[in-house]
Design a protein around this motif. Structure first.
Motif, mmCIF file in Angstrom:
data_model
loop_
_atom_site.group_PDB
_atom_site.id
_atom_site.type_symbol
_atom_site.label_atom_id
_atom_site.label_comp_id
_atom_site.label_asym_id
_atom_site.label_seq_id
_atom_site.Cartn_x
_atom_site.Cartn_y
_atom_site.Cartn_z
ATOM 1 N N THR A 2 48.051 25.422 64.821
ATOM 2 C CA THR A 2 48.283 24.433 63.780
ATOM 3 C C THR A 2 48.049 25.036 62.400
ATOM 4 N N SER A 3 48.743 24.498 61.424
ATOM 5 C CA SER A 3 48.505 24.928 60.047
ATOM 6 C C SER A 3 47.671 23.894 59.298
ATOM 7 N N GLU A 4 47.161 22.888 60.037
ATOM 8 C CA GLU A 4 46.341 21.848 59.434
ATOM 9 C C GLU A 4 45.111 22.451 58.769
ATOM 10 N N GLU A 58 48.029 18.424 55.815
ATOM 11 C CA GLU A 58 49.077 18.838 56.737
ATOM 12 C C GLU A 58 49.159 20.360 56.857
ATOM 13 N N GLY A 59 48.885 21.053 55.782
ATOM 14 C CA GLY A 59 48.935 22.511 55.772
ATOM 15 C C GLY A 59 48.655 23.042 54.381
ATOM 16 N N GLY A 92 41.062 26.312 58.708
ATOM 17 C CA GLY A 92 42.510 26.419 58.756
ATOM 18 C C GLY A 92 42.947 27.645 57.976
#
Length: 124
Positions: A2-4, A58-59, A92
């Motif tokens: 994930t890029s969260e 979200e990223g 992240g």
């Protein structure tokens, strides 16, 4: 993978009432006018000396976009006047755009990434 991005900001209060007043204006504005990639934005703490923000993005693009958007808002200016950012824990990926923003704002000494201190980090 994930890029969260999950961020926990630790604020040392100068003026608890001023900080809470700023939050009462900032949080609704973030919900209405904030970056679409901001998934969650919650403050915790009720003591006279500290507050914490837990934010989920979200990223990397959302993290940068959120900060580019809100840093000049009067609500954010009031928040910064009422407290000092003591530490940021970031979980992240850190993109080059994020790193540039971190460097520009001088946050490196206050940042822990993935729970680990990065070069130049020192507790304040």
């Amino acid at each position: 993978m994930t890029s969260e991005i999950v961020v926990v900001n630790f604020y040392a209060l100068r003026d608890a009432e001023g900080f809470d007043r700023a939050l009462r204006a900032l949080v609704p504005r973030v919900r209405l006018q904030g970056h679409a990639g901001l998934r969650s934005y919650r403050f915790f703490g009720s003591g006279p000396k500290e507050r914490r923000l837990v934010a989920v993005y979200e990223g990397p693009e959302a993290w940068v976009g959120h900060h580019d958007l809100i840093m000049a808002w009067q609500e954010m200016v009031a928040l910064r006047a009422a407290a000092r950012l003591a530490r940021t824990d970031l979980y992240g990926p850190i993109s080059p755009a994020m790193q540039a923003w971190i460097d520009q704002m001088g946050l490196g000494a206050k940042l822990r990434h993935q729970g680990e201190a990065i070069a130049g980090f020192r507790r304040s």
